[in-house]
Design a protein around this motif. Structure first.
Motif, mmCIF file in Angstrom:
data_model
loop_
_atom_site.group_PDB
_atom_site.id
_atom_site.type_symbol
_atom_site.label_atom_id
_atom_site.label_comp_id
_atom_site.label_asym_id
_atom_site.label_seq_id
_atom_site.Cartn_x
_atom_site.Cartn_y
_atom_site.Cartn_z
ATOM 1 N N LEU A 223 0.847 -1.201 -0.063
ATOM 2 C CA LEU A 223 -0.135 -0.026 -0.146
ATOM 3 C C LEU A 223 0.789 1.261 0.014
ATOM 4 C CD1 LEU A 223 -2.907 -0.979 2.395
ATOM 5 C CD2 LEU A 223 -3.007 -0.980 -0.046
ATOM 6 N N ALA A 224 2.120 1.186 0.446
ATOM 7 C CA ALA A 224 3.149 2.560 0.642
ATOM 8 C C ALA A 224 3.272 2.657 -0.929
ATOM 9 C CB ALA A 224 4.233 1.851 1.324
ATOM 10 N N PRO B 130 12.602 -3.477 -7.528
ATOM 11 C CA PRO B 130 12.737 -5.116 -7.059
ATOM 12 C C PRO B 130 11.689 -5.866 -7.662
ATOM 13 C CG PRO B 130 13.302 -3.752 -5.195
ATOM 14 C CD PRO B 130 12.613 -2.934 -6.325
ATOM 15 N N PRO B 131 11.913 -7.005 -8.178
ATOM 16 C CA PRO B 131 10.730 -7.836 -8.775
ATOM 17 C C PRO B 131 9.514 -7.964 -8.189
ATOM 18 C CG PRO B 131 13.083 -9.067 -8.680
ATOM 19 C CD PRO B 131 12.882 -8.131 -7.876
ATOM 20 N N GLU B 132 9.416 -8.127 -6.813
ATOM 21 C CA GLU B 132 8.091 -8.039 -6.164
ATOM 22 C C GLU B 132 7.513 -6.777 -6.286
ATOM 23 O OE1 GLU B 132 6.345 -10.181 -2.289
ATOM 24 O OE2 GLU B 132 7.873 -8.840 -1.856
ATOM 25 N N ALA B 133 8.142 -5.690 -6.182
ATOM 26 C CA ALA B 133 7.708 -4.200 -6.087
ATOM 27 C C ALA B 133 7.259 -3.931 -7.642
ATOM 28 C CB ALA B 133 8.574 -3.382 -5.826
ATOM 29 N N ALA B 134 7.840 -4.392 -8.587
ATOM 30 C CA ALA B 134 7.517 -4.313 -9.835
ATOM 31 C C ALA B 134 6.136 -5.052 -10.272
ATOM 32 C CB ALA B 134 8.460 -4.800 -10.655
ATOM 33 N N SER B 135 5.927 -6.068 -9.608
ATOM 34 C CA SER B 135 4.663 -7.020 -9.976
ATOM 35 C C SER B 135 3.643 -6.082 -9.101
ATOM 36 C CB SER B 135 4.744 -8.366 -9.077
ATOM 37 O OG SER B 135 3.803 -9.028 -9.259
ATOM 38 N N TRP B 136 3.533 -5.891 -7.851
ATOM 39 C CA TRP B 136 2.807 -4.997 -7.177
ATOM 40 C C TRP B 136 2.431 -3.563 -7.997
ATOM 41 C CZ3 TRP B 136 5.463 -5.457 -1.671
ATOM 42 C CH2 TRP B 136 4.980 -6.751 -1.059
ATOM 43 N N LEU B 137 3.310 -3.010 -8.323
ATOM 44 C CA LEU B 137 3.132 -1.750 -9.314
ATOM 45 C C LEU B 137 2.103 -1.880 -10.614
ATOM 46 C CD1 LEU B 137 6.590 -0.043 -9.090
ATOM 47 C CD2 LEU B 137 4.554 0.941 -8.252
ATOM 48 N N ALA B 138 2.487 -3.098 -11.250
ATOM 49 C CA ALA B 138 1.620 -3.558 -12.404
ATOM 50 C C ALA B 138 0.314 -3.900 -12.070
ATOM 51 C CB ALA B 138 2.622 -4.796 -13.003
ATOM 52 N N GLN B 139 0.092 -4.604 -11.004
ATOM 53 C CA GLN B 139 -1.318 -4.852 -10.437
ATOM 54 C C GLN B 139 -2.086 -3.828 -9.887
ATOM 55 O OE1 GLN B 139 -0.654 -8.174 -7.768
ATOM 56 N NE2 GLN B 139 0.838 -9.319 -8.967
ATOM 57 N N SER B 140 -1.348 -2.745 -9.440
ATOM 58 C CA SER B 140 -2.079 -1.573 -8.792
ATOM 59 C C SER B 140 -2.883 -0.730 -9.724
ATOM 60 C CB SER B 140 -1.170 -0.740 -8.017
ATOM 61 O OG SER B 140 -1.795 0.320 -7.577
ATOM 62 N N THR B 141 -4.047 -0.583 -9.810
ATOM 63 C CA THR B 141 -4.831 0.418 -10.475
ATOM 64 C C THR B 141 -4.114 1.870 -10.258
ATOM 65 O OG1 THR B 141 -6.804 -1.093 -10.618
ATOM 66 C CG2 THR B 141 -7.279 1.307 -11.332
#
Length: 228
Positions: free
Chosen positions: A46-47, A72-83
């Motif tokens: 959420l940050a 980083p990979p996990e953050a990149a995935s979260w960014l891609a998923q976040s509307t």
């Protein structure tokens, strides 16, 4: 172009510090803002919304493109998923981010002025030059009035050198004056019989939006008008 490298953990507590730093960078009105996340550990997805909030603020004023790079990979995935975060471009490394930021940069005209009476005349000349260059003849009159008032306030009250910036990000023309006084610009309540004291009231009446924000040891006062 301003580059910010974040290092350490990003969570709901540290995002406040990140927001403050990025907001301070925006008040300096760079051509673009690139945020390097290579050394950042995202502890709470959420940050990441801090970047979406910053991008939206930058789009409204001061019209500065924001690009993230090297998450980083996990953050990149979260960014891609976040509307919410889809408003923020993300690139693999700084070189790609710099190219994307340069491509998104908008026309900007800057000049440093001294706090002298002639500064208002020079401000009007800058507006005339910019509106002619950017083919905005109908914006020249209102923009000249607004910028002259902003510059005049620095001459009368701050008494410091100032940085004048004009930016075209359609559908708006952005005007900003940064000075060395930390006193915020506020609309006062002038005596009806007084000849002066109505500059910011006039700015509010003519501009679409206006505001005052801290910038380093001083402040920046800005206004946006329709780019027509």
């Amino acid at each position: 172009m301003t580059l910010v490298r974040l290092s350490g953990g990003l969570d709901l507590d540290t995002m406040r510090t990140v927001h403050t730093v990025l907001d301070g960078c925006l008040t300096r009105q760079p051509d673009a803002l690139v945020v390097d996340l290579a050394d950042t550990t995202v502890r709470n997805r959420l940050a990441l919304s801090v970047f979406a909030a910053t991008a939206r603020r930058a789009a409204g004023w001061p019209a500065v493109p924001l690009v993230l790079c090297a998450p980083p990979p996990e953050a990149a995935s979260w960014l891609a998923q976040s509307t919410a975060c889809r408003v923020v471009p993300v690139r693999r490394d700084y070189a790609e981010a710099a190219r994307a930021a340069s491509a998104a940069a908008v026309p900007r005209l800057r000049e440093r002025l001294e706090p002298v009476a002639e500064a208002c005349r020079r401000a009007r000349e800058l507006v005339g030059d910019a509106c002619a260059r950017w083919r905005l003849p109908e914006a020249a009159g209102p923009a000249s009035l607004v910028l002259s008032e902003l510059v005049g306030n620095v001459v009368r009250h701050a008494g410091t050198p100032m940085q004048v910036t004009l930016t075209l990000r359609r559908p708006y023309l952005h005007l900003a004056v940064a000075d060395g006084s930390g006193v915020p610009a506020r609309i006062g309540s002038p005596d009806p019989r007084a000849e002066g004291g109505r500059g910011l009231m006039l700015v509010r009446a003519v501009a679409q939006r206006w505001g005052s924000a801290p910038a380093g040891h001083g402040k920046v006062v800005w206004a946006t008008l329709p780019a027509i």
